[in-house]
Design an enzyme around this catalytic site. Structure first.
Site, PDB file in Angstrom:
ATOM      1  N   ALA A   1     -10.480 -59.219 -31.425  1.00 58.11           N
ATOM      2  CA  ALA A   1     -10.955 -57.911 -31.900  1.00 58.11           C
ATOM      3  C   ALA A   1     -10.016 -57.329 -32.947  1.00 58.11           C
ATOM      4  CB  ALA A   1     -11.080 -56.957 -30.716  1.00 58.11           C
ATOM      5  N   ALA A   2      -9.379 -58.210 -33.724  1.00 59.50           N
ATOM      6  CA  ALA A   2      -8.389 -57.724 -34.685  1.00 59.50           C
ATOM      7  C   ALA A   2      -8.940 -57.627 -36.102  1.00 59.50           C
ATOM      8  CB  ALA A   2      -7.173 -58.643 -34.674  1.00 59.50           C
TER       9      ALA A   2
ATOM     10  N   ARG B   1     -17.869 -55.642 -43.326  1.00 54.08           N
ATOM     11  CA  ARG B   1     -19.299 -55.510 -43.596  1.00 54.08           C
ATOM     12  C   ARG B   1     -19.916 -54.286 -42.910  1.00 54.08           C
ATOM     13  NH1 ARG B   1     -20.335 -61.703 -41.958  1.00 54.08           N
ATOM     14  NH2 ARG B   1     -18.261 -61.386 -41.079  1.00 54.08           N
TER      15      ARG B   1
ATOM     16  N   GLN C   1      -2.099 -58.990 -33.386  1.00 49.26           N
ATOM     17  CA  GLN C   1      -2.129 -59.863 -34.565  1.00 49.26           C
ATOM     18  C   GLN C   1      -1.900 -58.982 -35.788  1.00 49.26           C
ATOM     19  OE1 GLN C   1      -5.970 -61.341 -35.810  1.00 49.26           O
ATOM     20  NE2 GLN C   1      -5.112 -63.223 -36.652  1.00 49.26           N
TER      21      GLN C   1
ATOM     22  N   ASP D   1     -17.276 -59.130 -31.400  1.00 50.41           N
ATOM     23  CA  ASP D   1     -18.480 -58.658 -32.091  1.00 50.41           C
ATOM     24  C   ASP D   1     -19.739 -59.391 -31.640  1.00 50.41           C
ATOM     25  OD1 ASP D   1     -18.099 -61.115 -33.278  1.00 50.41           O
ATOM     26  OD2 ASP D   1     -18.202 -60.389 -35.342  1.00 50.41           O
TER      27      ASP D   1
ATOM     28  N   ARG E   1     -26.940 -26.645 -19.945  1.00 47.54           N
ATOM     29  CA  ARG E   1     -25.638 -27.070 -20.455  1.00 47.54           C
ATOM     30  C   ARG E   1     -24.763 -27.524 -19.293  1.00 47.54           C
ATOM     31  NH1 ARG E   1     -23.902 -22.100 -23.565  1.00 47.54           N
ATOM     32  NH2 ARG E   1     -21.947 -23.236 -23.638  1.00 47.54           N
TER      33      ARG E   1
ATOM     34  N   TYR F   1     -30.767 -16.052 -20.650  1.00 47.96           N
ATOM     35  CA  TYR F   1     -29.494 -16.772 -20.669  1.00 47.96           C
ATOM     36  C   TYR F   1     -28.805 -16.583 -19.316  1.00 47.96           C
ATOM     37  CZ  TYR F   1     -24.716 -18.138 -21.438  1.00 47.96           C
ATOM     38  OH  TYR F   1     -23.497 -18.756 -21.305  1.00 47.96           O
TER      39      TYR F   1
ATOM     40  N   ASN G   1     -36.083 -13.702  -8.631  1.00 46.95           N
ATOM     41  CA  ASN G   1     -36.934 -13.697  -9.815  1.00 46.95           C
ATOM     42  C   ASN G   1     -36.149 -13.096 -10.982  1.00 46.95           C
ATOM     43  OD1 ASN G   1     -39.754 -14.070 -10.915  1.00 46.95           O
ATOM     44  ND2 ASN G   1     -39.257 -11.959 -11.494  1.00 46.95           N
TER      45      ASN G   1
ATOM     46  N   ASN H   1     -21.637 -12.771 -19.919  1.00 54.53           N
ATOM     47  CA  ASN H   1     -20.513 -13.405 -19.213  1.00 54.53           C
ATOM     48  C   ASN H   1     -19.197 -13.339 -19.979  1.00 54.53           C
ATOM     49  OD1 ASN H   1     -21.559 -15.133 -21.175  1.00 54.53           O
ATOM     50  ND2 ASN H   1     -20.873 -16.957 -20.094  1.00 54.53           N
TER      51      ASN H   1
END
Ligand code: UD1
Ligand code: CA
Length: 465
Positions: free
Chosen positions: A10-11, A16, A75, A105, A335, A368, A379, A388
């Protein structure tokens, strides 16, 4: 004792790909490419060690492998694949019988295929067994040169191949299983006399053959497993193919998709049967969805847990949990750290953040809910705002069971609304409201009888003279 060592290269620069980041950390379905390989090895080879050769953009690679049981070899200059292996060879355990060399790869290889390569090497008592594949378009790959009996003689790289050799469709996908000592010996003999002045690992085949050592090959039976990814286009092709494979697996397990081509599901997602997924939906990361849900169209769910019989329409859910029979959407946003109990309804244009919402509580429109602990059967009227943030800190709001919050109310945190309490519509609540009380916090209405007529008279009266 480690019976297998995996050297993962992976060095390289990954030119490309035209990216600031290392090629092997480019994401396919949200997961860095190299992790597919590492996960497959870790899951399926118990007595193994992994040595990753890093060089270019090495920090990217280290970062995605943080916490993994891998060693790194360095490497400094990328002088070719053989040179990369040379940088790692001294880290290989002395007891290792098999040394696999893989390229970072080419992420989709299956453990069964790797096991077949190793078994064949041992059965034939060979120094090297390599995988081969038949590619209709072999461009860019090393070609397998064989004798008339089909024995592999050598590999010729695309850039060094003659026109005749370029016609060969049997290619080297880059998966090798070496006997440890044979690998060590042969590495020392590889030179860089070729068009790219690189030390090619693929030259080991010809050298071993010349020394009378046995080299055997085995054919791969699924070209997807050996696909190499060098460019953005190949990244796209990989993602498309993986998407289809993942979706087919879910279909086979009883998930329904209206259009499986437009649904993106990450590899580690789980979905229960009889759930229906509508087009334009993304289900990402570590997400679990129960049975008989309706998800989408156009929803985005990441790292979340969804119960059974839930609806998620045109909505976004991030890092949250919802229990059974919950309805979310259309156009809602959960969120992180939202927790919805059974039967909750979060409707049109409602946003929830870092809040707990109790059973059967309903917030149907334009609200919110931030930093809140809400009880059961509450409700929340249209337009309720949990205020907040005071400009410096976030504060929590508590709403107890059965409370009724009238439309367009502001609950200014920290504040607590007691059980069964009512908040009159349009109130701005700054103080705690006791259980069973009604709180009205707005200007009292006044009526000015005849005001319109008097005003009319004032403006128009003279003109009529
Ligand atoms: C290589 C093979 C080719 C094969 C193809 C399969 C060689 C010489 N050629 O070509 O026969 O068909 O893979 O995909 O091996 N790397 C390093 N250090 C280096 C050079 C490369 O770590 O000095 C790493 C790269 O990061 C990459 C892998 O080795 O992950 C393969 O290198 P790449 O340049 O992509 O080789 P190919 O040209 O694809
Ligand atoms: Ca490559």
């Amino acid at each position: 004792m480690k019976r297998q060592t995996f050297i993962v290269l992976a060095a390289g620069e990954g030119k490309r790909m035209k990216s600031k980041y290392s090629k092997v950390v480019q994401k396919i379905m949200g997961k860095p490419m190299i992790l597919y390989l590492i996960d497959e090895i870790e899951k399926n080879f118990e007595d193994s060690e992994i040595v990753v050769v890093v060089g270019n953009k090495k920090e990217d690679v280290r970062k995605v492998l943080e916490g993994r049981n891998v060693k790194f070899a360095y490497q400094e200059k990328q002088l070719g694949t053989a040179h990369a292996v040379m940088c790692a060879i001294d880290m290989v355990s002395k007891q290792a019988e098999d040394v696999f060399v893989l390229y970072g790869d080419a992420p989709f290889i299956k453990a069964d295929t790797l096991k077949r390569i190793s078994e064949k090497r041992k059965k034939e008592n060979a120094s090297l067994c390599l995988l081969t594949a038949i590619f209709e378009n072999p461009y860019g790959y090393g070609r397998i040169i064989s004798d008339e009996n089909g024995n592999v003689l050598k590999i010729v790289e695309e850039k060094d191949a003659t026109d005749e050799q370029k016609q060969i469709k049997e290619i080297n996908p880059g998966f090798y299983c070496f006997a440890r000592d044979a690998l060590k010996d042969v590495l020392a003999k590889i030179d860089n006399n070729n068009s790219q002045h690189e030390y090619y690992l693929t030259d080991s085949i010809e050298i071993l053959n010349k020394e009378g050592k046995k080299v055997v090959k085995i054919a791969c039976d699924d070209n997807f497993e050996v696909m190499g990814i060098n460019s953005r286009y190949e990244l796209f092709l990989a993602e498309q193919e993986l998407k289809i494979r993942i979706n087919k697996k879910h279909l086979a397990e009883g998930v329904q998709m209206i259009d499986m081509y437009s649904v993106y599901i990450h590899p580690d997602v789980q979905i229960g049967k009889d759930t229906v997924i509508y087009p334009g939906t993304f289900i990402l990361g570590n997400t679990t969805i129960g049975e008989e849900c309706v998800i989408g169209p156009n929803s985005y769910i990441v790292n979340s847990k969804i119960g059974n019989k839930c609806y998620v329409w045109f909505s976004v859910i991030e890092d949250s949990e919802i229990k059974d029979n919950v309805k979310v959407g259309p156009y809602a946003h959960l969120r992180p750290n939202s927790f919805l109990e059974e039967g909750v309804k979060i409707g049109n244009f409602v946003e929830v953040k870092n809040s707990k919402v109790g059973r059967n509580t309903k917030s149907a429109h334009l609200t919110y809910i931030g930093d809140a602990d809400i009880g059961e059967n509450v409700n929340l009227g249209c337009g309720t705002i949990f205020v907040n943030y005071d400009g410096y800190k976030k504060h929590r709001t508590v709403v107890e069971d059965n409370a009724f919050i009238g439309c367009n109310s502001n609950l200014i945190a920290p504040v607590k609304i007691g059980k069964n309490a009512y908040i009159a519509a349009g109130s701005t609540i700054t103080d705690d409201v006791p259980a069973d009380a009604l709180a009205i916090a707005r200007e009292r209405q006044t009526i000015k009888e005849g005001w319109v007529l008097r005003r009319k008279q004032m403006y128009e009266g003279n003109n009529n003279k």
